[in-house]
Design an enzyme around this catalytic site. Structure first.
Site, PDB file in Angstrom:
ATOM      1  N   GLY A   1       0.776  -1.053   0.083  1.00 45.33           N
ATOM      2  CA  GLY A   1       0.072  -0.167  -0.056  1.00 45.33           C
ATOM      3  C   GLY A   1       0.851   1.212   0.002  1.00 45.33           C
ATOM      4  O   GLY A   1       0.380   2.448   0.310  1.00 45.33           O
TER       5      GLY A   1
ATOM      6  N   THR B   1       3.402  -0.537   6.956  1.00 42.93           N
ATOM      7  CA  THR B   1       4.094   0.612   6.688  1.00 42.93           C
ATOM      8  C   THR B   1       3.119   1.549   5.767  1.00 42.93           C
ATOM      9  O   THR B   1       3.346   2.831   5.590  1.00 42.93           O
ATOM     10  CB  THR B   1       5.466   0.315   5.973  1.00 42.93           C
ATOM     11  OG1 THR B   1       4.999  -0.672   4.973  1.00 42.93           O
ATOM     12  CG2 THR B   1       6.355  -0.415   7.074  1.00 42.93           C
ATOM     13  N   CYS B   2       2.118   0.986   5.087  1.00 44.63           N
ATOM     14  CA  CYS B   2       1.447   1.801   3.923  1.00 44.63           C
ATOM     15  C   CYS B   2       0.595   2.768   4.801  1.00 44.63           C
ATOM     16  O   CYS B   2       0.234   3.866   4.031  1.00 44.63           O
ATOM     17  CB  CYS B   2       0.572   0.953   3.079  1.00 44.63           C
ATOM     18  SG  CYS B   2      -0.534  -0.358   3.793  1.00 44.63           S
ATOM     19  N   MET B   3       0.410   2.166   6.126  1.00 47.78           N
ATOM     20  CA  MET B   3      -0.642   3.157   6.740  1.00 47.78           C
ATOM     21  C   MET B   3       0.071   4.030   7.829  1.00 47.78           C
ATOM     22  O   MET B   3      -0.552   4.689   8.600  1.00 47.78           O
ATOM     23  CB  MET B   3      -1.823   2.210   7.218  1.00 47.78           C
ATOM     24  CG  MET B   3      -2.644   1.822   6.267  1.00 47.78           C
ATOM     25  SD  MET B   3      -3.763   0.523   6.848  1.00 47.78           S
ATOM     26  CE  MET B   3      -4.804   1.718   7.760  1.00 47.78           C
TER      27      MET B   3
END
Length: 1028
Positions: free
Chosen positions: A712, A995-997
């Protein structure tokens, strides 16, 4: 009478209310006036006819009478003056009276008679040696009026005869043979004898000749004669024409001369000095012109002339020989001789600078030099110079261009500036004479910078004159006393209401900037030459305030600039203001570079005081004044504000890509142990649009298994960090490391990788993508390589960061006081790559050119240029090409090299834990005051710097935080409770992340020790995304 039905007899009524009698009266008056005008015109015609007839009859009678006088003359003295003796020239003889009465320059017979008479005169004068007695007899004092009249008429008709017949006599006009018996030689010899300054009538003759516009006559004679001139036969000889001119030119009404002052339009300066290459035709006349005060006299007349030069100069000989350019060339050559003499006056030098400035500013740019960088060759930018008025600029004749260019040589500039600025004081109050000298010198040099290539001008001004220190002293005193108006009042070049600091800055900035490219670090920081660091701090303030004044408070109107100098005169103030904005920006940028190497001033000293939210909002809009300032002088705006503008520009690009990127994502599978090869093969195929779009990565571990986790954005961040670490590793051979562990392209990369240039292009794309996505990567680049991303040139002072030992050796050569030729150095450099030595010439034929004291500075800078620019040119250009596929040049032009490194890598210091805490969200039952959260922040704050960066990478995919703080982390960092219950099994779990959030999933550990142990294990596990 009964009505018959015919309306024609009905009385007409004027609806305007006027009677028919009134209308008839007006018509009558108009007719009378017309007839009166006709009668007046007829009388004028009759009167004009009578005048013409009278004139014609008079001329006819005079012609007949002159014919009769000619016949009587021939009868008395012979057609060829056979019966003329020395008494015939005396006041009692009718010989000269009759000859001068009938003589016509158009009559060939008369010219022959005049030539013979002049031959006899020269013969008698040579025999007796007493010209006064020959013409004046023993009673000159009583007959002086008659004698003076005859000799001045005789001298004039001699020159007039040559002038009327110049085309037939063109091969004789400038002859240097003194024994020649040609008609021209005989007539000129007679004229020279008559104008001898020892004779009492010398001024009478000269005055009469000047009244007859004799210089105009001389001009036409010389221009005709120069067409058939043989320069080889003239060496060491003086022509008779030159002798006569030298005798007349000294009559200026100065000293014992009583000749009247004549209009500048008909003077020697206007008519003779505008002849192309005058001093080649009359070399000895130049000595007379310089040594007898004539140079100073005519320069003063031209300097104080209120008329436009275009109105007083004669018609151009041709389009490639304009009068103003010929005048300038001759003035420069003569003044060059005058400046070299101890007797050269200060006032004459000021007058010359004033005149030369006005002539130079209408000169087309000189293009005689073909060496050096364009930046060093001219102060003109790509769109510089002057407002385009549609005029077609005709180039000068190449020889004339060469004459002007050669005259303004280093010696000339050295002498000129020493005379003008040599008397300046560093402490005294500014006097009018000093202001006038500074104004004249700066006006001349400003226009010179505009016209001429700069490579040979700047070095002499920077190192062989005191120009920088003198101008700085003047500017400093003006600034401290707020007395800039003293220069405005004394400057003849700019109007009195112009800023007084414009001209000094227009000259000081480019010269000092050139000096800064040559000085070494010890001179600048330790010896504080040429300016002390304290003075430089004040200079920064002056430059900053001046730039803000002319860019924001009093900007010039937007103009279209071209290379056409013909309109420069019309827009002097606008042009000077524009040039100051350019050169002051360049100098302040260079001083900021020196400050980044070793800080001597606070970074905020470079920021303008007037930058506010309104300015920043305007700077985001193209074609606004604030936007233009940001492009030209970005250092005036604080770094954080520029970073915000940069991110907003990137955001605008991403927004324009819009929803297209959602349906056009590029997805790649990357093997962790072959990350560079896989990325190169897959990313190189993407178009520029796809590169700017969304890229998703799936990692494959060493067992060929895809790692867990959906990208993400976090996996892509990890990919970017890993590929940059691999590609920029020195072990791969594309980059090398300086002594300070800073990276730069390996000059020998081609010996390791066959496709090395393609790899550099790819790495440029990678770095550009990281910046485009706002991902900070830990790559410390050398400053001289970052300069290449800004397409800047590196100089000697950048060399210590690459090769401090070579730098020390070069500085040793620079300061060597012995004979450098004994060291047996040549213009050759030896390259050593992977143990293989190759020699390379620094200049063509360098292996045969020895380094001596006169050329050592050139050698030093060629060596520095080779190491800093030439060796890495190919690698840098390919890297830049890839980088600019994602990051436009004007985006990073807002930042200097030090700031660019911050954009790439962020701050090397540890991140601010308190800043992260104040910009964190909580979920799953956690809140700001929760005991687990308090423990977490205490543990994180006590982590080492390395572990803090590892934690940041664990939760965000990047080891460095946003450049402007965690407020700009998208999305904001969030801590979520990982287990719903506090069972032993749940508490034994490791923290995980998305990590995407930017999300940390943290179990509710009961003790600090337990939490710290689990956190350290998680962030150091290096298990890829299997823990996410």
């Amino acid at each position: 009478m009964f009505f018959s039905g015919d309306p024609s007899n009905r009385k007409r009524v004027d609806l305007g209310g006027r009677s028919s009698k009134e209308r008839d009266r007006k018509k009558l008056l108009e007719q009378a006036k017309l007839e009166r005008n006709k009668r007046s015109q007829l009388r004028q015609q009759n009167s004009a006819a009578l005048t013409i007839q009278k004139c014609f009859r008079g001329r006819k009678v005079v012609k007949l009478e002159r014919g009769s006088a000619r016949e009587r003359f021939y009868t008395t003295y012979g057609k060829h003056c056979e019966r003329v003796d020395r008494q015939c020239f005396g006041p009692d003889s009718e010989f000269l009276r009759e000859l001068l009465y009938f003589l016509s320059p158009r009559n060939a017979s008369d010219i022959s008679t005049l030539v013979e008479a002049c031959r006899l005169f020269s013969q008698f004068a040579k025999e007796s040696g007493d010209i006064l007695n020959l013409f004046g007899g023993s009673h000159y004092s009583s007959d002086h009026a008659l004698v003076n009249y005859r000799v001045k008429k005789l001298a004039y008709v001699c020159i007039q005869a040559i002038h009327h017949n110049r085309h037939q006599l063109k091969d004789q006009l400038l002859s240097t043979s003194l024994d020649s018996n040609t008609p021209t030689s005989i007539l000129l010899k007679a004229a020279a004898l008559l104008i001898d300054p020892k004779l009492p009538w010398s001024c009478k003759i000269a005055s009469y000749l000047l009244q007859q516009n004799i210089y105009k006559i001389f001009r036409e004679i010389v221009i005709t004669g120069r067409e058939s001139l043989n320069s080889e036969s003239r060496i060491g000889n003086v022509s008779l024409m030159e002798r006569v001119l030298a005798l007349v030119v000294t009559h200026t009404g100065q000293g014992h001369c009583v000749c009247p002052d004549i209009d500048l339009q008909w003077s020697f300066a206007s008519q003779i000095l505008t002849i192309p290459f005058l001093w080649q035709i009359f070399p000895h006349l130049k000595e007379t012109y310089v040594s007898q005060g004539l140079c100073q006299f005519y320069l003063h007349k031209m300097a104080t002339c209120s008329q436009n030069y275009e109105k007083i100069l004669p018609v151009d000989i041709s389009s490639e020989f304009p009068g103003y350019a010929c005048l300038l060339g001759n003035l420069l050559e003569s003044v060059g001789v005058a400046l070299s003499r101890p007797s050269c006056s200060y006032n004459m030098t000021i007058d010359f600078a004033t005149v030369a400035t006005l002539l130079l500013e209408v000169l087309p740019p000189i293009q005689t030099s073909s060496t050096g960088n364009r930046e060093e060759n001219s102060i003109m930018g790509d769109d510089d110079m002057i407002i385009d008025d549609g005029s077609v600029v005709v180039p000068l004749n190449k020889e004339l261009e060469k004459q002007i260019s050669n005259a303004i040589d280093p010696r000339f500039l050295l002498q000129l500036t020493n005379i003008l600025l040599g008397g300046s004081s560093s402490k005294d109050k500014i006097k009018e004479t000093e202001a006038a000298a500074v104004g004249a010198a700066c006006s001349f040099l400003h226009v010179t910078f505009t016209i001429f290539p700069l490579e040979r001008i700047m070095t002499v001004l920077a190192y062989r004159t005191e120009l920088v220190s003198v101008l700085w002293s003047f500017m400093k005193r003006c600034y401290e006393s707020q007395n800039w108006s003293s220069l405005s009042a004394m400057s003849a070049y700019l109007p009195g209401d112009a800023f007084g600091w414009l001209l000094p800055m227009a000259v000081f900035c480019p010269v000092y900037r050139h000096m800064l490219t040559i000085v070494d670090n010890e001179e600048f920081y330790e010896q504080e030459k040429p300016l002390s660091l304290k003075d430089i701090r004040l200079l920064i303030v002056i430059l900053r305030q001046s730039l803000w004044q002319i860019l924001w408070l009093n900007p010039v109107a937007p103009m279209k600039f071209t290379k056409n100098n013909l309109s420069l005169k019309k827009h002097r103030v606008e042009f000077v203001q524009y040039r100051v904005s350019v050169v002051a920006s360049e100098l302040l940028s260079q001083l900021q570079d020196w400050n980044n190497r070793r800080q001597f001033a606070h970074p905020s000293n470079f920021h303008a005081d007037g930058v506010n939210d309104h300015f920043i909002s305007q700077a985001m809009i193209e074609n606004t004044r604030a936007y233009d300032i940001l492009k030209q002088a970005p250092f005036l705006v604080p770094f954080t504000s520029r970073v915000k503008l940069f991110t907003s520009q990137l955001a605008a690009i991403k927004e324009r890509l819009g929803s297209h990127s959602l349906f056009n994502r590029s997805t790649f599978k990357i093997r962790r142990d072959h990350i560079l090869e896989d990325a190169f093969n897959q990313l190189s195929t993407l178009s520029e649009e796809d590169l700017r779009g969304v890229i998703r990565v799936t990692f494959v571990n060493e067992f060929g298994v895809e790692e867990a986790g959906i990208d993400g954005g976090g996996i892509f961040k990890d990919f970017m960090e890993n590929i940059t670490r691999a590609a920029f590793d020195m072990q791969y051979g594309l980059f090398k490391e300086t002594i300070d562990h800073l990276l730069y392209p390996n000059p020998g990369s081609g010996m390791i990788h066959e496709q090395h240039l393609q790899f550099f292009h790819f790495l440029g794309i990678i770095l550009g993508k990281a910046m485009f996505e706002g991902i900070l990567v830990d790559i410390p680049f050398a400053t001289f390589f970052l300069s290449k991303l800004k397409q800047k040139h590196n100089y000697l002072n950048d060399l210590p960061s690459l090769d401090p030992e070579l730098y020390r050796h070069l500085i040793f050569l620079k300061r060597y006081e012995g004979d450098l030729s004994e060291l047996e150095l040549y213009f050759v450099i030896v390259n050593n790559e992977f143990g293989e030595q190759t020699s390379e010439e620094l200049i063509p034929g360098g292996k045969n050119i020895r380094v001596v004291n006169d050329n050592v500075i050139t050698f030093i800078h060629l060596v520095a240029n080779h190491r800093l620019n030439t060796q890495i040119r190919l690698q840098s250009s390919h890297f830049l090409r890839g980088f600019q596929q994602l990051i436009q040049k004007d985006w990073i032009d807002m930042f200097n090299e030090h700031e660019l490194q911050l954009l790439i890598s962020g701050s090397v210091d540890g991140f601010d834990v308190d800043d992260l805490r104040s910009n964190t969200n909580y979920a799953g039952g956690y809140h700001r005051e929760h005991y687990v959260i308090d423990m977490f922040w205490e543990i994180l704050k006590n982590f080492s710097l390395e572990n803090q960066h590892k934690f940041l990478k664990f939760v965000t995919g990047c080891s460095r935080g946003p450049l402007l703080g965690f407020k700009y982390l998208e999305p904001l960092f969030c801590i979520q409770r990982a287990a719903g219950s506090a069972s032993e099994e749940a508490l034994d779990r490791l923290p995980t992340s998305a990590t995407c959030m930017n999300l940390l999933k943290l179990p509710p550990y009961r003790s600090k020790e337990h939490m710290e142990q689990k956190l350290l294990y998680a962030i150091n596990a290096e298990a890829g995304f299997d823990l996410s």
